[in-house]
Write an enzyme that holds these catalytic residues in place. Structure first.
Site, PDB file in Angstrom:
ATOM      1  N   HIS A   1       1.562  -1.612   0.334  1.00 38.72           N
ATOM      2  CA  HIS A   1       0.113  -0.146   0.099  1.00 38.72           C
ATOM      3  C   HIS A   1       1.008   1.042   0.189  1.00 38.72           C
ATOM      4  CE1 HIS A   1      -3.945  -2.326   1.240  1.00 38.72           C
ATOM      5  NE2 HIS A   1      -4.302  -2.624   0.442  1.00 38.72           N
TER       6      HIS A   1
ATOM      7  N   CYS B   1       3.603 -11.319   2.538  1.00 34.81           N
ATOM      8  CA  CYS B   1       4.077 -11.413   3.849  1.00 34.81           C
ATOM      9  C   CYS B   1       4.150 -13.203   4.863  1.00 34.81           C
ATOM     10  CB  CYS B   1       3.987 -10.435   4.587  1.00 34.81           C
ATOM     11  SG  CYS B   1       4.835 -10.765   6.148  1.00 34.81           S
TER      12      CYS B   1
ATOM     13  N   HIS C   1     -10.134  -5.064   4.383  1.00 30.07           N
ATOM     14  CA  HIS C   1      -8.353  -4.426   4.053  1.00 30.07           C
ATOM     15  C   HIS C   1      -8.465  -5.931   3.406  1.00 30.07           C
ATOM     16  CE1 HIS C   1      -3.943  -4.698   4.983  1.00 30.07           C
ATOM     17  NE2 HIS C   1      -4.175  -3.217   5.258  1.00 30.07           N
TER      18      HIS C   1
ATOM     19  N   GLU D   1      -5.570  -7.923   3.213  1.00 30.67           N
ATOM     20  CA  GLU D   1      -4.792  -8.911   4.524  1.00 30.67           C
ATOM     21  C   GLU D   1      -6.268  -9.836   4.875  1.00 30.67           C
ATOM     22  OE1 GLU D   1      -2.827  -9.573   8.587  1.00 30.67           O
ATOM     23  OE2 GLU D   1      -1.948  -7.762   7.495  1.00 30.67           O
TER      24      GLU D   1
ATOM     25  N   CYS E   1       2.145  -8.382  14.044  1.00 35.22           N
ATOM     26  CA  CYS E   1       3.844  -8.742  13.950  1.00 35.22           C
ATOM     27  C   CYS E   1       4.370  -7.719  14.174  1.00 35.22           C
ATOM     28  CB  CYS E   1       4.283  -8.976  11.984  1.00 35.22           C
ATOM     29  SG  CYS E   1       4.171  -6.851  11.137  1.00 35.22           S
TER      30      CYS E   1
ATOM     31  N   SER F   1      -2.929   2.432   4.110  1.00 39.08           N
ATOM     32  CA  SER F   1      -2.190   1.337   4.672  1.00 39.08           C
ATOM     33  C   SER F   1      -2.844   1.385   6.301  1.00 39.08           C
ATOM     34  CB  SER F   1      -0.818   2.262   4.446  1.00 39.08           C
ATOM     35  OG  SER F   1       0.156   1.390   5.656  1.00 39.08           O
ATOM     36  N   SER F   2      -2.964   0.154   6.496  1.00 41.74           N
ATOM     37  CA  SER F   2      -3.498   0.363   7.745  1.00 41.74           C
ATOM     38  C   SER F   2      -2.508   0.270   8.999  1.00 41.74           C
ATOM     39  CB  SER F   2      -4.174  -0.877   8.176  1.00 41.74           C
ATOM     40  OG  SER F   2      -4.719  -1.126   9.545  1.00 41.74           O
ATOM     41  N   ASN F   3      -1.697  -0.075   9.043  1.00 42.99           N
ATOM     42  CA  ASN F   3      -0.853  -0.289   9.670  1.00 42.99           C
ATOM     43  C   ASN F   3       0.104   1.948   9.810  1.00 42.99           C
ATOM     44  OD1 ASN F   3       2.276   0.384   8.876  1.00 42.99           O
ATOM     45  ND2 ASN F   3       1.318  -0.777   7.654  1.00 42.99           N
TER      46      ASN F   3
END
Length: 339
Positions: free
Chosen positions: A49, A107, A135, A137, A206, A234-236
């Protein structure tokens, strides 16, 4: 003529920041595939992302598609790469049915969550997935199991309202890029309501997400502004903005490039200390760009707020290990300083 002095500015630069090992591996896979097989190399969805990364890969021959049926039949021999976020099982099955040659850049830590979810199901548990609806993922993780085998919980409200058919036979996993604090609150509610709830065999959030949030939380107190480099999808990266505000920064914002910096809010006299970090899919070259933009306007002092040192390295698949990856190959995201 006297030289006009610039106003002083302190930048608290977080470490770790930017690319995690999973993102770095995914980008390397696209670059190496282009070197080995030539253009075009197809990529299903954004490999990570970040628009800058996607555009950079497009410039060297990557073609991004939403679905596999967009790949012309005459290019079936060219590789198609699945993104770092992971894909439902139906996607590689579809690729095989179309006789497509695919490389899976999921990943390894996302793959680990897939395996934990499948383990819960194998042991007869209904799977709870804590994450954000839609999302990639989450779509990929839910797609590892049959329809109805996974329940998605997004918030503490969802956790309180959840009514499973078999409360004594549940297991949970989480999206890898969630807020550590928010997720802990959700899990606590679920564990209070369902004492037999089985945890995954290993932490789902993670290391990179945890490390970046910890560095931001340490750096944020006393910051007038906190800048997070990352994409709006981008979630993070979005979680880092939330962490900065929660930890004490007066203001926090997400930017993709230096051109998005709100200079009217960062004027001399109103800003003395800036926090700076980057989400796990944001390249270091943009962090450098932002620091240089501040140097043009301020006399900058950089303080490193480092809370961990990351040395993880995820190998690319065997099909690509015979191709050399050079510093120049990755300079479009790393600059000239590192491979």
């Amino acid at each position: 003529m006297t030289k006009v002095s610039k106003p002083p500015l302190k930048i608290r630069l977080c470490g770790p920041r930017g690319f995690c090992a999973g993102v770095d591996r995914a980008i390397q896979i696209v670059v190496l595939a282009l070197k080995k097989y030539g253009a075009p190399v197809y990529v299903r969805h954004e490999i990570v992302h970040n628009r800058y990364v996607v555009d950079g890969l497009r410039e060297i021959g990557a073609v991004f598609v939403e679905e596999l049926d967009e790949i012309p039949p005459e290019h079936n021999g060219q590789p198609v790469i699945f993104s770092a976020h992971g894909v439902p099982k139906s996607v590689p099955a579809d690729a095989a049915a179309r006789n497509l040659f695919y490389l899976d850049a999921t990943c390894p830590l996302v793959s680990k969550v897939h395996k934990q979810a499948m383990r819960h199901q194998r042991l007869g548990r209904h799977v709870i997935l804590v994450g954000h609806a839609g999302h990639p993922e989450v779509v990929g993780t839910m797609g590892q199991l049959p329809p109805g085998a996974v329940s998605l919980i997004e918030s503490e409200e969802d956790a309180r309202a959840y009514a499973p058919s078999d409360p004594g036979n549940l297991g949970f996993v989480t999206q890898t890029t969630l807020s550590v604090e928010d997720t802990a609150g959700i899990i606590e509610i679920l564990q209070e309501r369902f004492p037999e709830l089985a945890a995954p065999a290993a932490e789902s959030i993670c290391y990179a997400t945890t490390n970046r949030q910890e560095a931001v939380s340490v750096a944020a107190p006393g910051c007038d502004h906190f800048i997070i480099v990352g994409a709006p999808n981008s979630s993070n990266s979005k979680r880092l903005v939330e962490v900065a505000l929660r930890a004490g920064a007066d203001k926090a914002l997400l930017v993709q490039r230096a051109a998005e910096l709100p200079w009217d809010e960062l004027s001399p006299g109103s800003t003395q200390t800036i926090g700076l970090s980057a989400g796990a899919s944001a390249p270091e070259i943009i962090v450098d760009e932002i620091i240089e933009a501040f140097r043009d306007r301020f006399e900058v002092t950089i303080d490193l707020a480092e809370t961990a040192v990351e040395d993880e390295n995820f190998l690319v698949m065997r099909d690509l290990r015979d191709i050399e990856l050079t510093r120049e190959d990755m300079a479009f995201v790393n600059g000239s300083g590192q491979a």
